[in-house]
Enzyme design. Structure first.
Site, PDB file in Angstrom:
ATOM      1  N   VAL A 296       0.857  -1.180   0.000  1.00  0.00           N
ATOM      2  CA  VAL A 296       0.000   0.000   0.000  1.00  0.00           C
ATOM      3  C   VAL A 296       0.894   1.232   0.000  1.00  0.00           C
ATOM      4  O   VAL A 296       1.864   1.299   0.762  1.00  0.00           O
ATOM      5  CB  VAL A 296      -0.918   0.012   1.242  1.00  0.00           C
ATOM      6  CG1 VAL A 296      -1.689   1.309   1.345  1.00  0.00           C
ATOM      7  CG2 VAL A 296      -1.858  -1.178   1.216  1.00  0.00           C
TER       8      VAL A 296
ATOM      9  N   GLY B 285       1.094   5.179   0.804  1.00  0.00           N
ATOM     10  CA  GLY B 285       0.469   6.278   1.516  1.00  0.00           C
ATOM     11  C   GLY B 285       1.180   7.581   1.219  1.00  0.00           C
ATOM     12  O   GLY B 285       2.405   7.631   1.244  1.00  0.00           O
TER      13      GLY B 285
ATOM     14  N   GLU C  58     -10.468   4.952   3.568  1.00  0.00           N
ATOM     15  CA  GLU C  58     -10.321   5.728   2.330  1.00  0.00           C
ATOM     16  C   GLU C  58     -11.644   5.848   1.567  1.00  0.00           C
ATOM     17  O   GLU C  58     -11.650   6.126   0.374  1.00  0.00           O
ATOM     18  CB  GLU C  58      -9.245   5.084   1.447  1.00  0.00           C
ATOM     19  CG  GLU C  58      -7.904   4.880   2.132  1.00  0.00           C
ATOM     20  CD  GLU C  58      -7.256   6.166   2.625  1.00  0.00           C
ATOM     21  OE1 GLU C  58      -7.432   7.231   1.970  1.00  0.00           O
ATOM     22  OE2 GLU C  58      -6.579   6.133   3.659  1.00  0.00           O
TER      23      GLU C  58
END
Length: 183
Positions: A3, A5, A83
């Site tokens: 992921v 960020g 999100e």
């Protein structure tokens, strides 16, 4: 699963991960175009959070997190909820400079991230750009269930400095918000 960020995930991932990499994605710029009515603002008085805008030649620094296969069934739904105001889930290739040569290299070939697009049908919280003085005013005065909008900005700036990352626009916004708050 990896992921990427570029906002609050940098300083508060909220999940366990195997390792992380400070890295950048090409062709994107961090922008304050997304309204936040669930974390850093409320309906009618939204805060601002960052999203990505495609800009040729740009780089956006952030942090990639490797999530174990066993943890994905728990972490992925958590990320979807976190999100939820970001309407585009996509994969990015992330890079970092080689410590020995300085040449950029791929560190994560495929990292999932979420982007808030300007499509108001899919993303009713998209606010778009604002002049810096108006943006700093909105961030200085907005507050939501997760706290003051200024805290989001200050924690992002602190994390960027901690990792030795420069973002002149981000740091100028921080200076203006601090001045508005008398700090």
């Amino acid at each position: 699963m990896w992921v990427f960020g570029y906002g609050s995930l940098i300083w508060r991932p909220g999940f366990e991960y195997l390792r992380s990499e400070v890295c950048f994605a090409k062709g994107y710029k961090r922008v304050w175009h997304q309204g936040s009515t669930d974390h850093r603002g409320v309906p009618g008085r939204p805060g601002r959070t960052v999203t990505l805008a495609e800009v040729e030649g740009a780089r956006v620094w952030g942090r990639c997190f490797e999530i174990s296969e066993d943890a994905v069934p728990d972490v992925y739904p958590y990320l979807l909820e976190r999100e939820k105001q970001y309407d585009l889930e996509t994969d990015l290739t992330c890079y970092a400079p080689c410590l020995e040569t300085g040449e950029e290299r791929v560190v994560v070939p495929r990292a999932k991230t979420w982007i808030a697009t300007p499509d108001r049908q899919k993303n009713p919280n998209y606010l778009g750009p604002l002049p810096l003085d108006q943006l700093s005013q909105q961030i200085a005065t907005s507050r939501g269930p997760s706290g003051p909008n200024s805290e989001y900005l200050f924690m992002l700036c602190e994390a960027m400095r901690e990792y030795g990352l420069e973002d002149d626009e981000l740091f100028e916004l921080e200076r203006q918000v601090q001045a508005r708050l008398g700090q």
